[in-house]
Design an enzyme around this catalytic site. Structure first.
Site, short mmCIF file in Angstrom:
data_model
loop_
_atom_site.label_atom_id
_atom_site.label_comp_id
_atom_site.label_asym_id
_atom_site.label_seq_id
_atom_site.Cartn_x
_atom_site.Cartn_y
_atom_site.Cartn_z
N LYS A 61 1.00 -1.30 -0.03
CA LYS A 61 0.10 -0.03 0.14
C LYS A 61 0.96 1.22 0.09
CE LYS A 61 -2.29 -1.40 3.57
NZ LYS A 61 -1.71 -2.88 4.06
N THR A 62 1.83 1.34 0.87
CA THR A 62 2.67 2.41 0.91
C THR A 62 3.52 2.50 -0.36
OG1 THR A 62 3.07 1.95 3.05
CG2 THR A 62 4.67 3.55 2.10
N ASP A 106 -1.87 6.32 6.32
CA ASP A 106 -1.82 5.07 6.57
C ASP A 106 -2.58 4.72 7.77
OD1 ASP A 106 -1.00 2.43 6.34
OD2 ASP A 106 1.09 2.68 7.00
N THR A 155 -6.12 -1.82 6.94
CA THR A 155 -5.89 -2.94 6.63
C THR A 155 -7.23 -3.87 6.25
OG1 THR A 155 -6.28 -3.12 9.12
CG2 THR A 155 -4.12 -3.52 8.11
N ARG A 214 6.52 -8.16 1.93
CA ARG A 214 7.73 -7.30 3.10
C ARG A 214 8.45 -8.55 3.67
NH1 ARG A 214 4.46 -4.24 6.45
NH2 ARG A 214 5.46 -2.19 5.64
P1 ADP Z 1 2.07 -1.96 3.05
O1 ADP Z 1 2.25 -0.40 3.04
O2 ADP Z 1 0.91 -2.63 2.33
O3 ADP Z 1 2.42 -2.35 4.50
P2 ADP Z 1 4.63 -1.74 1.63
O4 ADP Z 1 4.35 -0.77 0.31
O5 ADP Z 1 5.52 -0.94 2.74
O6 ADP Z 1 3.21 -2.36 2.51
O7 ADP Z 1 5.35 -2.75 1.47
C1 ADP Z 1 6.40 -3.67 2.06
C2 ADP Z 1 7.56 -4.01 1.36
O8 ADP Z 1 7.42 -4.93 0.25
C3 ADP Z 1 8.32 -2.61 0.43
O9 ADP Z 1 9.45 -2.61 0.86
C4 ADP Z 1 8.41 -3.29 -0.96
O10 ADP Z 1 9.62 -3.43 -1.25
C5 ADP Z 1 7.79 -4.67 -1.26
N1 ADP Z 1 6.73 -4.81 -1.97
C6 ADP Z 1 5.44 -4.70 -1.74
N2 ADP Z 1 4.75 -4.89 -2.63
C7 ADP Z 1 5.50 -5.27 -3.70
C8 ADP Z 1 5.35 -5.43 -5.25
N3 ADP Z 1 3.87 -5.63 -5.67
N4 ADP Z 1 6.40 -5.71 -5.93
C9 ADP Z 1 7.51 -5.70 -5.36
N5 ADP Z 1 7.80 -5.24 -4.25
C10 ADP Z 1 6.83 -5.16 -3.30
#
Ligand code: ADP
Length: 331
Positions: A61-62, A106, A155, A214
């Protein structure tokens, strides 16, 4: 969201983030839909519609919010629901936005109610009322905002009040990743970390990553540490599984919380049905954590079921824990 604990881990996590939609692995539907929203906004020379992203932690998401800002050539501001406890906190952020800026919030479901109400108006009319003074002498001073794009992350979309959900022009639900998709994430990360890893090792790590990029990246770093200490030039299947066994990630990728929930469900409640909050108390976790972090994966893996009377253990749960299924279990 819960990034890696040590600073070095966080730096690595940031370095591994894909920077554009094409590098973003999987989630093809959300990617296509989002790409259309962004393209249309560019053609109309307008800021993109507000975007809501929902899904368990670590699914991207981030990362997507960063990609949205990059694709729109716009600056990005990052904050979170828990950081916005007073309407004034939100007013301070909103009033300092520049035209077209992307605001990532977030855990948007954790914002306070007054802040939430201020956000409704800001999203819809690009305007907020700043209240000055208290009681009978209080006055609302309207403040115009430049158009901006809100990217909210949560979430579970259901945690958001309807009026807030309705104000997003686009909602994307992120799903757990398939093993093959996680292999792609890992290949890309291994290349960036300059690691030599066999295909079988990639498959092993991906299979234990709980459908979550992640976690995949984090496990890759643990395997890398293991290889370093054991002076291995190449990470093969044996090294990957030995390292992951040591870190207590089981073959299905269940972590401590997942196993705790399953164990409580099977041993303390005879396989259920049991209410979610009772189950959460039994494992000493918040209900929301069990519901948004552990449950989605356990349900997807067919280990836990949701019934109107509560959560139940599926036959695979006992099998996975090495327990005999009682005769009077719901199955
Ligand atoms: P969330 O905000 O949903 O908790 P993040 O965007 O922080 O998740 O993602 C966590 C890590 O996973 C990031 O550092 C990124 O490198 C990796 N990641 C997430 N989604 C992907 C994707 N679709 N392709 C490659 N790497 C991803």
């Amino acid at each position: 969201t819960n990034a890696g604990s040590e600073p070095e881990e966080r730096v690595l996590e940031a370095a591994l983030r894909p920077r554009n939609l094409d590098d973003f692995v999987g989630q093809s539907r959300v990617r296509q839909q989002l790409s259309l929203v962004l393209e249309a906004a560019k053609i109309r020379e307008r800021t993109a519609d507000h975007v809501l992203l929902s899904g368990p932690p670590g699914l991207g998401k981030t990362t997507l919010s960063m990609i949205i800002a990059a694709e729109m050539n716009a600056p990005l501001r990052i904050s979170s629901g828990p950081a916005i406890q007073h309407a004034g906190d939100l007013a301070a952020i909103l009033s300092s936005l520049t035209e077209g800026e992307v605001l990532f919030l977030d855990e948007i479901h954790r914002m306070s109610r007054p802040a939430e109400e201020m956000l409704y108006m800001a999203m819809e009319d690009f305007r907020v009322d700043i209240v000055v003074g208290k009681g009978a002498g209080a006055t609302a001073i309207p403040l115009e905002l430049p158009p901006f794009t809100l990217v909210g992350a949560t979430t579970r979309a259901g945690l958001l009040p309807g009026p807030l959900r309705d104000r997003f022009g686009f909602t994307g639900h992120l799903e757990f990743y398939a093993v093959q998709e996680l292999e792609l994430v890992l290949r890309r990360s291994a290349m960036m970390l300059d690691l030599s890893v066999t295909s079988a090792a990639f498959t092993e790590i991906a299979g234990r990553s709980r459908g979550t990029p992640r976690i995949a990246n984090r496990l890759l770093r643990r395997v890398r540490d293991w290889a370093l200490v054991h002076k291995l030039e190449e990470i093969d299947h044996k090294a990957a599984s030995a390292a992951l066994d040591m870190y207590e990630v089981d073959a299905r990728g269940l972590d401590r919380l997942d196993r705790g929930v399953l164990e409580a469900l099977c041993t303390k409640f005879g396989g259920g049905p049991v209410g979610l909050s009772t189950l959460a108390i039994a494992v000493g976790e918040e209900t929301e954590t069990v519901e948004t972090v552990a449950e989605p994966y356990l349900v997807r893996e067919g280990l836990m079921g949701r019934t109107p009377r509560g959560r139940i253990a599926m036959p695979g749960a006992w099998e996975h824990l090495g327990l005999a299924m009682p005769k009077d279990a719901i199955f």
